[in-house]
Scaffold this active site. Structure first.
Site, PDB file in Angstrom:
ATOM      1  N   HIS A  50      11.480  -2.789  16.986  1.00  0.00           N
ATOM      2  CA  HIS A  50      10.091  -2.633  16.563  1.00  0.00           C
ATOM      3  C   HIS A  50       9.985  -3.117  15.121  1.00  0.00           C
ATOM      4  O   HIS A  50      10.883  -2.893  14.299  1.00  0.00           O
ATOM      5  CB  HIS A  50       9.678  -1.159  16.646  1.00  0.00           C
ATOM      6  CG  HIS A  50       8.515  -0.798  15.773  1.00  0.00           C
ATOM      7  ND1 HIS A  50       8.677  -0.212  14.527  1.00  0.00           N
ATOM      8  CD2 HIS A  50       7.184  -0.941  15.942  1.00  0.00           C
ATOM      9  CE1 HIS A  50       7.493  -0.006  13.988  1.00  0.00           C
ATOM     10  NE2 HIS A  50       6.576  -0.444  14.822  1.00  0.00           N
ATOM     11  N   HIS A  78      21.398  -3.465   8.938  1.00  0.00           N
ATOM     12  CA  HIS A  78      21.105  -2.782   7.677  1.00  0.00           C
ATOM     13  C   HIS A  78      21.400  -3.662   6.460  1.00  0.00           C
ATOM     14  O   HIS A  78      20.713  -3.538   5.438  1.00  0.00           O
ATOM     15  CB  HIS A  78      21.868  -1.455   7.611  1.00  0.00           C
ATOM     16  CG  HIS A  78      21.192  -0.371   8.387  1.00  0.00           C
ATOM     17  ND1 HIS A  78      20.220   0.430   7.837  1.00  0.00           N
ATOM     18  CD2 HIS A  78      21.314   0.014   9.683  1.00  0.00           C
ATOM     19  CE1 HIS A  78      19.779   1.278   8.747  1.00  0.00           C
ATOM     20  NE2 HIS A  78      20.429   1.057   9.883  1.00  0.00           N
ATOM     21  N   GLY A 129     -10.834   4.002  17.590  1.00  0.00           N
ATOM     22  CA  GLY A 129     -11.534   3.267  18.634  1.00  0.00           C
ATOM     23  C   GLY A 129     -10.968   1.891  18.863  1.00  0.00           C
ATOM     24  O   GLY A 129     -11.682   0.964  19.250  1.00  0.00           O
TER      25      GLY A 129
END
Length: 318
Positions: free
Chosen positions: A107, A161, A274
Site C-alpha cells: 500500500h 526499509h 461522500g
C-alpha cells in the site's frame, strides 16, 4: 508561502502515470483500465485498476482531488478548530495484491490537505479584502508506504526499509525512525493485537519544513515506492507455490480487509465525505478467506511470519 495546489495536483497526476506504467510493464499481461469520475459535492478523480494480470491479481492506483464546504469528522477528530471549514483533499493511493503468495501486498499513499479559503492573489476580488484580516489556509502533507508479506524474507524487509530511509534522510535524519514508528503504530489491528505487516514509513499533518520542503518530502516518498517494491517482485514472482500457500495467502488477506474497513482513516474519510465508494474500496482484494480459530503449525513458514515478521523491529539492525 501560500500552498500551490496546481503544482501538487500535477505532481500527483504524474506519479500515478509513472506507477501505472511500471506495474503494467512488470505484469506483462494486462493493462490498467481508467475510470474518470466527478463528485457532486466538488472535485473528482481518476481510478485505474489492473485486474487478473499475470503477476498482479489486482492493482488499483487512484488519484483524487475532492473539495467540500465542511471537513468530515474523520479529518477533525484531532483538529476541532477545522470543523466547518471548506477544504481541498488531493492524493494518490494504491494497493497491489499479487497472485503469488510469496509476493507481498503493498500500500502507498501520498496526499495534501488544505482547510480554509485561499485568498485571491490578484484581480478585482483582491480589492474586496483591503482592510480586512485574512486567515491563511491551514495545510499539511501526509503519506507513506507499507508492506504486507504472506511469507517473510529478511532481505526483502531490509531492502524495503533501507529504501524508505533513503527517501526521508535528505530532509532530516530523525524523520525515518519517527515515521517508521508512526507506521508501526498505525498499521496495527487492535482487535487482533497484531501488526498488519512489516511497516515502512507513515506521516500525517506534516508542514514543519514549510510548503516547499514538505512538498519535496512528499514527492521523495512517492518516488521511492517503485525502487522499494519492484526488486522484491522481480526476485519472488517465479517462486513455485501450491494450494496450501494460496490458502494461507487468502486467509491473511482477511486481516488486510479487516484493517481497511475497521481502522483505516482514509477509508473513513472517503465514506464520511461522500466519496466514490468504488474508488474508496478498490483496495480490497478480489478473493479472501476467513477460517475459524486457524492455527499454524509450530516451526512452519506460516508460524514464522507471525512470530518473526509481524512484530515491530528495527530491520536496519536485523
Amino acid at each position: 508561502m501560500t500552498p500551490d495546489l496546481k503544482a501538487v495536483r500535477l505532481s500527483l497526476l504524474a506519479l500515478q502515470d509513472i506507477i501505472c506504467q511500471a506495474l503494467e510493464k512488470e505484469d506483462g499481461g494486462r493493462e490498467f483500465t481508467e475510470d474518470v469520475w466527478t463528485r457532486p459535492e466538488g472535485g473528482g478523480g481518476r481510478t485505474r485498476v489492473l485486474a487478473e494480470g499475470t503477476v498482479f491479481e489486482k492493482a488499483g492506483v487512484n488519484f483524487s482531488h475532492v473539495t467540500g464546504a465542511s471537513l468530515p469528522p474523520s479529518a477533525t477528530a484531532t483538529r476541532p478548530e477545522l470543523a466547518g471549514k471548506p477544504y481541498h483533499a488531493l492524493g494518490v493511493s494504491l494497493v497491489v495484491h499479487p497472485r503469488n503468495p510469496f509476493l507481498p501486498t503493498t500500500h502507498m499513499n501520498v496526499r495534501f490537505f488544505q482547510a480554509g479559503e485561499t485568498p485571491p492573489a490578484s484581480g478585482k476580488h483582491k480589492s474586496l479584502l483591503k482592510g480586512k484580516a485574512v486567515t491563511p489556509p491551514i495545510w499539511w502533507f501526509g503519506g507513506g508506504f507499507d508492506l504486507t508479506p504472506y511469507y517473510g524474507f529478511k532481505e526483502d524487509a531490509v531492502h524495503w526499509h533501507r529504501t524508505a530511509r533513503a527517501a526521508c534522510d535528505p530532509f532530516g535524519k530523525e524523520l525515518y525512525p519517527r515515521f517508521k514508528k508512526t507506521c508501526d503504530d498505525y498499521f496495527f489491528l487492535k482487535h487482533r493485537n497484531e501488526q498488519r505487516g512489516i511497516g515502512g514509513v507513515f506521516f500525517d499533518d506534516f508542514n514543519e519544513l514549510g510548503f516547499k520542503r514538505s512538498f519535496a518530502l512528499m514527492r521523495s516518498v512517492g518516488a521511492a515506492f517503485l525502487p522499494a517494491y519492484l526488486p522484491i517482485i522481480q526476485k519472488r514472482k517465479h517462486t513455485v507455490f501450491g494450494p496450501s500457500e494460496r490458502d494461507f495467502q487468502l486467509y491473511r488477506r482477511g486481516r488486510y480487509v479487516e484493517f481497511n474497513l475497521i481502522w483505516d482513516r482514509g477509508t473513513h474519510f472517503g465514506l464520511q465525505s461522500g466519496g466514490r465508494t468504488e474508488s474508496i474500496l478498490m483496495s480490497l482484494p478480489p478473493l479472501v478467506a476467513w477460517h475459524y480459530n486457524w492455527k499454524s503449525l509450530t516451526g512452519s513458514p506460516e508460524a514464522r511470519l507471525c512470530e518473526d515478521f509481524l512484530q515491530p523491529r528495527d530491520w536496519l539492525k536485523a
